[in-house]
Design a protein around this motif. Structure first.
Motif, PDB file in Angstrom:
ATOM      1  N   VAL A  46      77.008  91.952 -54.489  1.00 37.96           N
ATOM      2  CA  VAL A  46      76.262  93.091 -53.961  1.00 37.96           C
ATOM      3  C   VAL A  46      76.596  93.273 -52.489  1.00 37.96           C
ATOM      4  CG1 VAL A  46      74.282  91.620 -53.420  1.00 37.96           C
ATOM      5  CG2 VAL A  46      73.935  94.077 -53.682  1.00 37.96           C
ATOM      6  N   PHE A  47      76.563  94.506 -52.032  1.00 39.52           N
ATOM      7  CA  PHE A  47      76.610  94.777 -50.598  1.00 39.52           C
ATOM      8  C   PHE A  47      75.863  96.070 -50.332  1.00 39.52           C
ATOM      9  CE2 PHE A  47      79.783  97.997 -51.296  1.00 39.52           C
ATOM     10  CZ  PHE A  47      79.858  98.747 -50.120  1.00 39.52           C
ATOM     11  N   SER A  48      75.429  96.235 -49.081  1.00 44.78           N
ATOM     12  CA  SER A  48      74.669  97.419 -48.689  1.00 44.78           C
ATOM     13  C   SER A  48      75.237  97.988 -47.399  1.00 44.78           C
ATOM     14  CB  SER A  48      73.190  97.068 -48.486  1.00 44.78           C
ATOM     15  OG  SER A  48      72.612  96.559 -49.664  1.00 44.78           O
ATOM     16  N   PHE A  49      74.964  99.265 -47.165  1.00 45.60           N
ATOM     17  CA  PHE A  49      75.305  99.870 -45.887  1.00 45.60           C
ATOM     18  C   PHE A  49      74.242 100.903 -45.533  1.00 45.60           C
ATOM     19  CE2 PHE A  49      77.626 102.087 -49.214  1.00 45.60           C
ATOM     20  CZ  PHE A  49      77.470 103.438 -48.932  1.00 45.60           C
ATOM     21  N   ASP A  50      74.105 101.177 -44.225  1.00 49.67           N
ATOM     22  CA  ASP A  50      73.074 102.082 -43.727  1.00 49.67           C
ATOM     23  C   ASP A  50      73.698 103.394 -43.279  1.00 49.67           C
ATOM     24  OD1 ASP A  50      71.334 100.016 -44.166  1.00 49.67           O
ATOM     25  OD2 ASP A  50      71.225  99.400 -42.061  1.00 49.67           O
ATOM     26  N   LEU A  51      72.967 104.485 -43.522  1.00 49.51           N
ATOM     27  CA  LEU A  51      73.447 105.824 -43.195  1.00 49.51           C
ATOM     28  C   LEU A  51      72.512 106.517 -42.211  1.00 49.51           C
ATOM     29  CD1 LEU A  51      74.459 107.132 -46.759  1.00 49.51           C
ATOM     30  CD2 LEU A  51      75.992 106.307 -44.965  1.00 49.51           C
ATOM     31  N   LEU A  52      73.090 107.384 -41.382  1.00 52.91           N
ATOM     32  CA  LEU A  52      72.345 108.186 -40.411  1.00 52.91           C
ATOM     33  C   LEU A  52      72.915 109.595 -40.438  1.00 52.91           C
ATOM     34  CD1 LEU A  52      70.429 108.528 -37.905  1.00 52.91           C
ATOM     35  CD2 LEU A  52      72.364 107.755 -36.508  1.00 52.91           C
ATOM     36  N   ASP A  53      72.049 110.636 -40.569  1.00 55.39           N
ATOM     37  CA  ASP A  53      72.549 112.010 -40.609  1.00 55.39           C
ATOM     38  C   ASP A  53      72.191 112.753 -39.324  1.00 55.39           C
ATOM     39  OD1 ASP A  53      69.904 112.772 -40.836  1.00 55.39           O
ATOM     40  OD2 ASP A  53      70.057 113.520 -42.880  1.00 55.39           O
ATOM     41  N   SER A  54      72.579 114.027 -39.258  1.00 59.01           N
ATOM     42  CA  SER A  54      72.430 114.812 -38.034  1.00 59.01           C
ATOM     43  C   SER A  54      70.967 115.104 -37.706  1.00 59.01           C
ATOM     44  CB  SER A  54      73.200 116.131 -38.157  1.00 59.01           C
ATOM     45  OG  SER A  54      72.748 116.880 -39.281  1.00 59.01           O
ATOM     46  N   ASP A  55      70.064 114.977 -38.688  1.00 63.69           N
ATOM     47  CA  ASP A  55      68.641 115.190 -38.446  1.00 63.69           C
ATOM     48  C   ASP A  55      67.912 113.909 -38.057  1.00 63.69           C
ATOM     49  OD1 ASP A  55      68.654 117.959 -39.015  1.00 63.69           O
ATOM     50  OD2 ASP A  55      68.743 117.515 -41.150  1.00 63.69           O
ATOM     51  N   GLY A  56      68.652 112.809 -37.921  1.00 58.20           N
ATOM     52  CA  GLY A  56      68.030 111.543 -37.566  1.00 58.20           C
ATOM     53  C   GLY A  56      67.482 110.765 -38.744  1.00 58.20           C
ATOM     54  N   GLY A  57      67.731 111.223 -39.968  1.00 57.31           N
ATOM     55  CA  GLY A  57      67.270 110.504 -41.149  1.00 57.31           C
ATOM     56  C   GLY A  57      68.150 109.302 -41.436  1.00 57.31           C
ATOM     57  N   GLU A  58      67.520 108.191 -41.836  1.00 57.94           N
ATOM     58  CA  GLU A  58      68.253 106.968 -42.157  1.00 57.94           C
ATOM     59  C   GLU A  58      67.893 106.519 -43.565  1.00 57.94           C
ATOM     60  OE1 GLU A  58      69.073 104.193 -38.503  1.00 57.94           O
ATOM     61  OE2 GLU A  58      66.964 104.764 -38.440  1.00 57.94           O
ATOM     62  N   ILE A  59      68.859 105.890 -44.241  1.00 56.24           N
ATOM     63  CA  ILE A  59      68.604 105.358 -45.578  1.00 56.24           C
ATOM     64  C   ILE A  59      69.621 104.273 -45.870  1.00 56.24           C
ATOM     65  CG2 ILE A  59      70.076 106.948 -46.888  1.00 56.24           C
ATOM     66  CD1 ILE A  59      67.730 107.080 -48.958  1.00 56.24           C
ATOM     67  N   ARG A  60      69.221 103.303 -46.676  1.00 57.07           N
ATOM     68  CA  ARG A  60      70.132 102.219 -47.076  1.00 57.07           C
ATOM     69  C   ARG A  60      70.734 102.529 -48.437  1.00 57.07           C
ATOM     70  NH1 ARG A  60      68.601  96.372 -45.600  1.00 57.07           N
ATOM     71  NH2 ARG A  60      69.363  97.339 -43.676  1.00 57.07           N
ATOM     72  N   VAL A  61      72.014 102.187 -48.590  1.00 60.76           N
ATOM     73  CA  VAL A  61      72.737 102.376 -49.850  1.00 60.76           C
ATOM     74  C   VAL A  61      73.160 101.003 -50.354  1.00 60.76           C
ATOM     75  CG1 VAL A  61      74.674 103.484 -50.988  1.00 60.76           C
ATOM     76  CG2 VAL A  61      73.582 104.601 -49.031  1.00 60.76           C
ATOM     77  N   THR A  62      72.932 100.718 -51.629  1.00 58.76           N
ATOM     78  CA  THR A  62      73.252  99.416 -52.209  1.00 58.76           C
ATOM     79  C   THR A  62      74.183  99.581 -53.401  1.00 58.76           C
ATOM     80  OG1 THR A  62      71.116  98.530 -51.500  1.00 58.76           O
ATOM     81  CG2 THR A  62      72.278  97.318 -53.208  1.00 58.76           C
ATOM     82  N   CYS A  63      75.160  98.674 -53.512  1.00 58.84           N
ATOM     83  CA  CYS A  63      76.128  98.690 -54.614  1.00 58.84           C
ATOM     84  C   CYS A  63      76.154  97.318 -55.278  1.00 58.84           C
ATOM     85  CB  CYS A  63      77.527  99.016 -54.110  1.00 58.84           C
ATOM     86  SG  CYS A  63      77.668 100.556 -53.188  1.00 58.84           S
ATOM     87  N   PHE A  64      76.250  97.311 -56.614  1.00 54.39           N
ATOM     88  CA  PHE A  64      76.336  96.074 -57.372  1.00 54.39           C
ATOM     89  C   PHE A  64      77.620  96.033 -58.193  1.00 54.39           C
ATOM     90  CE2 PHE A  64      71.769  96.209 -56.595  1.00 54.39           C
ATOM     91  CZ  PHE A  64      71.450  94.876 -56.391  1.00 54.39           C
ATOM     92  N   ASN A  65      78.179  94.844 -58.321  1.00 56.62           N
ATOM     93  CA  ASN A  65      79.239  94.505 -59.274  1.00 56.62           C
ATOM     94  C   ASN A  65      80.411  95.481 -59.289  1.00 56.62           C
ATOM     95  OD1 ASN A  65      77.707  92.212 -59.916  1.00 56.62           O
ATOM     96  ND2 ASN A  65      76.483  93.378 -61.375  1.00 56.62           N
ATOM     97  N   ALA A  66      80.616  96.222 -60.398  1.00 55.60           N
ATOM     98  CA  ALA A  66      81.782  97.106 -60.490  1.00 55.60           C
ATOM     99  C   ALA A  66      81.765  98.182 -59.423  1.00 55.60           C
ATOM    100  CB  ALA A  66      81.842  97.741 -61.885  1.00 55.60           C
TER     101      ALA A  66
END
Length: 642
Positions: free
Chosen positions: A233-253
Motif C-alpha cells: 500500500v502507499f498513499s499520497f496527498d493532494l492540494l487543489d487551487s481552492d485550498g482543498g486537501e485529500i489523501r489518496v490510497t492505493c493497494f496491491n495491483a
C-alpha cells in the motif's frame, strides 16, 4: 411583497446548468444517514420540486435554524448527480434570502419529461412565466390522469422519500453528464469526460467526477501481512487551487500502476476513484473523505504547470501555542534552528533499529521547542542542519504535519506524513529570518520542552549508576533515557551474538532470529523463507560500573560494534571458524576498564511472572576528555547560578 423564485430552476439544474445561482424554496427537511448526519431537502422553483442532499459542512445552518421549512435560499455552489436512477442535487454552498415564507405556487415532483420546459422562452415578467409554465404542465399532466393538488404531491413525495431512505452513501452509480460540456477532450462511448470539481465538493453521492490537484506528499511503499494474506500500500496527498486537501490510497495491483507515476510537486487530473470515510488516526488532512484508487481509475499528468495551485499549504502555529496543544495533535510549525544534536540509534519495540536526532527551534513568541527527527530525516535534513549550525548558520525550518508529544513538557516529532523544508521561500520564513537577524538571535526564549543540559538531548540527562535504582528509573509507563559515564568491568563471551535473518522488509533488515532447517538452509519464521547464509548480530551482556556502583546492561548490533570495534560476524568467525582464542580474548580485553559514555534506555519488562528493569545501550562513545571537560565546566556554571 410577492416573492419570485427563479423560473425553470429545477429543469435547468437537471439539464446540467450548475453555473447560475437560482432562488429556490425549501419545502421539506429530513435527517438521513447511518454513520453520520446528513440532511435531505425538497427544493422548489414554484413549479417543480427536486430532492437535494446538503453537504455536511452546512449542517449547522439547519441546526441553528438559519434554514428551515419554507426558507427561500440561493444556491451558490451545487452539482446534480444520479443516485439509483434518481437525480439528486448536492448543495455545497447556499445563502438564506428569506428565513420564513409561505409555500409559493403549486409545485410537483420533477420527472424526465419536465426537462422539455427548458426549451421554453420565458416571458420578461416572471409572474407571467410561472403562470404559463403551470398551465402547460397542468395540460400535460391532465392527459395522463395526473393531479397537481397538494395532497397527491404529498403522497408522491412520501413514496419517493421512503425509497431514498434505503440509499447507501458508498454506492456510486453511473453518472449521466450534461450535454453542454465543451473542450474536455475526446468523447468515448458517447460519454463526455467527468467535469473537474473542487476537492471540497467530493462526496459519495456523485457518479463520475474528476479533480485537478498537486501532489504535496507521497508516502513510502509499505508491505503488510494479515489474515487475508500479503499486500502492499502507499498513499499520497493532494492540494487543489481552492485550498482543498485529500489523501489518496492505493493497494496491491493499483500500487503497481501508480506508484512510479506519482511525483511530489506535479499536477494531475484524477478520476474514477471511490470515496470512503477518512481514518483520522492515520490521516491528518482536514477532509472527511479519502480517495481509494481502483483498477479502472485514471491518473493523468498535466503537461503544463498550473500556477493557480499552490506548492504547499501550511497552517503554522506559534511555538507558544504548542504548549497548550493536546498530545498526538498534528500541526505545522516554523522556527529558527538554534541547536542540533548528533543522531543516535534507537531500538524499537519490534526489535528493529532506527535513528533519532533532536534539535531546538525558537520563534517570535518567546518560546523554543524540541523537535525529534526519526529515521531518514536524521541522515538527510538532520545532517544538513547540523553542518549549518556548526558553521554558525541558523537556518529557518518549516515542519509540515509534526506530532505533538507531552512527555515531560511539550515537543514535536516527525511521523511518516511529515515534510521538512530548510530555508523555504515564503512570507513566514522571510519574516522569521528578518526578526532573527535584527535582534531575535539574542532574545531569550523559554523552552516548552523538557529541561536539558546545554547542547544535550533527552537521552543525555546525566545520572550515576546508583541513581538508576535509587530513583526507580524505568518503572513508569514510559522508558527513561539517560547518559551514564562508566567503565565495562565484565563481559559474557558465550552467546555474544545470534543468527539473524538477512532479508529486507522495505528499507529495513528483518533481523529476526533464524534456525537451520532439515536441508541445512537457514529459515526465518517471520519471512517464511529459506536462504543459504544468515547474518550475525550482537547480543552482548556486560557489567558496567562507576564510583557509585555497578549494573548489567545489554548492547545490540550498532552499540556492540561501538564497544568491540568489529562486527558480530567477524568476531563469530574468529571464535568458531578460525578458533583463534588468543585474538578473540584480546578484542574482549581491549574494551574492559575503558571509560565510555553510555546512552541508556531503561524500561521495566515482564520476564515470566516477574517484573525486571531492562537497561539497553543505545549508543556507546569512548570518552572524549576535551568534550567532557566542557560538560563539567557547564555543570559548574549551572551550580553557581542556582
Amino acid at each position: 411583497m410577492p416573492v419570485n423564485l427563479t423560473p425553470n430552476a429545477i429543469s435547468s439544474i437537471n439539464a446540467g446548468d450548475v453555473n447560475s445561482k437560482p432562488l429556490v424554496q425549501v419545502l421539506d427537511i429530513k435527517l438521513i444517514g447511518n454513520t453520520q448526519e446528513r440532511y435531505r431537502f425538497l427544493l422548489s422553483d414554484s413549479v417543480l420540486t427536486q430532492h437535494a442532499m446538503l453537504a455536511t459542512q452546512l449542517n449547522d445552518q439547519i441546526k441553528t435554524g438559519r434554514v428551515r421549512k419554507g426558507s427561500v435560499i440561493q444556491l451558490v455552489d451545487y452539482i446534480c448527480s444520479t443516485v439509483q436512477n434518481r437525480k439528486i442535487i448536492v448543495v455545497l454552498n447556499m445563502e438564506t434570502i428569506i428565513p420564513d415564507c409561505e409555500i409559493i405556487g403549486n409545485p410537483k415532483m420533477f420527472s424526465e419529461s419536465d426537462s422539455l420546459v427548458k426549451n421554453s422562452v420565458p416571458d420578461s415578467n416572471p409572474e407571467h412565466t410561472v403562470s404559463a409554465v403551470n398551465k402547460n404542465l397542468n395540460t400535460q399532466n391532465s392527459g395522463r390522469g395526473m393531479s397537481t393538488t397538494n395532497s397527491n404531491w404529498s403522497a408522491q413525495n412520501s413514496g419517493i422519500s421512503n425509497n431514498l431512505q434505503s440509499f447507501q452513501p458508498t454506492v456510486q452509480p453511473p453518472y449521466q453528464p450534461p450535454p453542454n460540456y465543451k473542450n474536455h477532450g475526446a468523447i468515448m462511448k458517447n460519454e463526455a469526460p467527468a467535469r473537474i470539481i473542487p476537492i471540497a465538493a467530493l462526496n459519495p453521492y456523485q457518479g463520475r467526477w474528476a479533480i485537478k490537484a498537486r501532489v504535496t506528499a507521497k508516502g513510502d511503499l509499505r508491505r503488510y501481512n494479515n489474515a487475508r494474506g500479503d499486500g502492499k500500500v502507499f498513499s499520497f496527498d493532494l492540494l487543489d487551487s481552492d485550498g482543498g486537501e485529500i489523501r489518496v490510497t492505493c493497494f496491491n495491483a493499483v500500487v503497481d500502476r501508480f506508484y512510479d507515476v506519482i511525483e511530489v510537486g506535479k499536477v494531475y487530473v484524477i478520476s474514477k476513484g471511490s470515496l470512503k470515510p477518512a481514518q483520522k488516526n492515520f490521516n491528518h488532512l482536514k477532509n472527511e473523505w479519502e480517495i481509494f484508487l481502483e483498477t479502472t481509475s485514471t491518473v493523468d499528468l498535466c503537461p503544463e504547470e498550473d500556477a493557480s495551485i499552490p506548492r504547499q499549504q501550511f497552517s503554522f502555529r506559534p511555538i507558544s501555542e504548542i504548549e497548550n496543544a493536546e498530545s498526538n495533535f498534528i500541526l505545522d510549525v516554523i522556527g529558527i534552528v538554534i541547536s542540533v544534536n548528533p543522531s543516535v540509534p534507537i531500538l524499537r519495540k519490534n526489535g528493529m533499529e532506527t535513528q533519532r536526532r533532536t534539535l531546538n527551534l525558537k520563534d517570535q513568541s518567546g518560546r523554543s521547542v524540541e523537535l525529534t527527527m526519526w529515521g531518514d530525516f536524521c541522515n538527510r535534513e538532520g545532517q544538513m542542519l547540523q553542518e549549518m549550525v556548526d558553521s554558525g548558520l541558523f537556518p529557518v525550518l518549516a515542519v509540515k504535519a509534526g506530532k505533538v508529544n507531552d512527555f515531560s513538557g511539550k515537543s514535536v516529532g516527525t511521523i511518516s506524513a511529515t515534510q521538512i523544508f530548510i530555508n523555504p521561500d515564503f512570507t513566514e520564513a522571510c519574516s522569521l529570518r528578518d526578526w532573527f537577524d535584527q535582534g531575535g538571535k539574542n532574545t531569550a526564549s523559554q523552552s516548552i520542552s523538557r529541561d536539558i543540559m546545554p547542547g544535550g538531548s533527552k537521552n543525555e540527562i546525566r545520572k550515576t549508576v546508583a541513581q538508576i535504582k535509587d530513583e526507580g528509573l524505568g518503572r513508569s509507563d514510559k522508558p527513561d533515557w539517560i547518559t551514564v559515564k562508566a567503565t565495562i568491568s565484565f563481559m559474557k563471551t558465550d552467546n555474544f551474538c545470534y543468527t539473524a535473518c538477512p532479508l529486507m522488509i522495505g528499507d529495513k533488515q528483518c533481523s529476526k532470529k533464524v534456525i537451520k532447517s532439515g536441508n541445512s538452509r537457514w529459515q526465518c519464521d517471520r519471512c517464511n523463507q529459506e536462504f543459504e547464509e544468515c547474518d550475525y548480530r550482537y547480543l552482548l551482556q556486560a557489567q558496567v560500573q562507576d564510583h557509585t556502583g555497578l549494573t548489567w546492561v545489554t548492547a545490540f548490533q550498532e552499540s556492540g560494534e561501538e564497544i568491540l570495534g568489529c562486527s558480530a560476524k567477524e568476531l563469530y568467525f574468529l571464535k568458531y571458524e578460525e578458533q583463534d582464542e588468543e585474538r578473540f580474548s584480546e578484542i574482549i580485553r581491549s574494551c574492559l576498564f575503558s571509560q565510555f559514555l553510555f546512552r541508556l534506555k531503561i524500561k521495566e519488562e515482564m520476564y515470566g511472572d516477574e517484573q525486571r528493569v531492562k537497561i539497553t545501550v543505545v549508543k556507546a562513545e569512548k570518552m572524549n576528555y576535551s568534550a567532557e571537560t566542557g560538560y563539567m565546566l557547564d555543570s559548574i556554571s549551572q551550580l553557581r547560578f542556582h
